[in-house]
Design a protein around this motif. Structure first.
Motif, short mmCIF file in Angstrom:
data_model
loop_
_atom_site.label_atom_id
_atom_site.label_comp_id
_atom_site.label_asym_id
_atom_site.label_seq_id
_atom_site.Cartn_x
_atom_site.Cartn_y
_atom_site.Cartn_z
N ALA A 15 48.27 35.46 34.91
CA ALA A 15 47.09 36.35 34.80
C ALA A 15 45.82 35.60 35.21
N ASP A 16 45.70 34.41 34.46
CA ASP A 16 44.30 33.60 34.54
C ASP A 16 44.37 33.08 36.13
N ALA A 19 43.57 36.15 38.26
CA ALA A 19 42.11 36.23 38.09
C ALA A 19 41.02 35.30 38.67
N ASN A 22 40.73 36.11 42.26
CA ASN A 22 40.54 37.51 42.47
C ASN A 22 41.76 38.32 43.19
N GLN A 24 43.91 40.05 41.22
CA GLN A 24 44.58 41.28 40.55
C GLN A 24 44.91 42.43 41.23
#
Length: 107
Positions: A15-16, A19, A22, A24
């Motif tokens: 997820a990091d 993120a 960008n 997501q």
């Protein structure tokens, strides 16, 4: 020393990673399921024309072993991301599925 690996930690790292780039907005259930299918197909492609005996020895060749390992990692990464987006605990889901299969296919 690094922390021991765990599913939640790997999901956080994925997820990091997304993120920070960008990404997501691209990680919808539909897109993640499609990407998972593509990566699984790339894994299948490695084994496509091997005999059963050759497939059992696939990890003996360093180049092929590296390809298999990378594709397994890609499949797992997309599966973990899909679980995260959908709120599925993958270990609990697998545990429950094994329980159902043990009842469904008794010894």
């Amino acid at each position: 020393m690094t922390d021991p690996l765990d599913v939640a930690g790997l999901q956080r790292r994925l997820a990091d990673f997304a993120a920070a780039r960008n990404w997501q907005r691209y990680h919808t259930p539909k897109n993640l399921a499609a990407a998972l299918s593509v990566e699984a197909s790339e894994l299948v492609e490695i084994f496509q024309w091997l005999t059963p005996e050759e497939s059992a020895r696939v990890m003996a060749d360093p180049d092929t072993a590296h390809r298999v390992t990378d594709e397994v990692a890609d499949v797992l990464a997309y599966l973990l991301q899909l679980c995260e987006v959908l709120g599925i605990d993958p270990l609990a889901a697998l545990d429950a599925k094994i329980d159902r299969n043990e009842r469904r296919f008794p010894i």
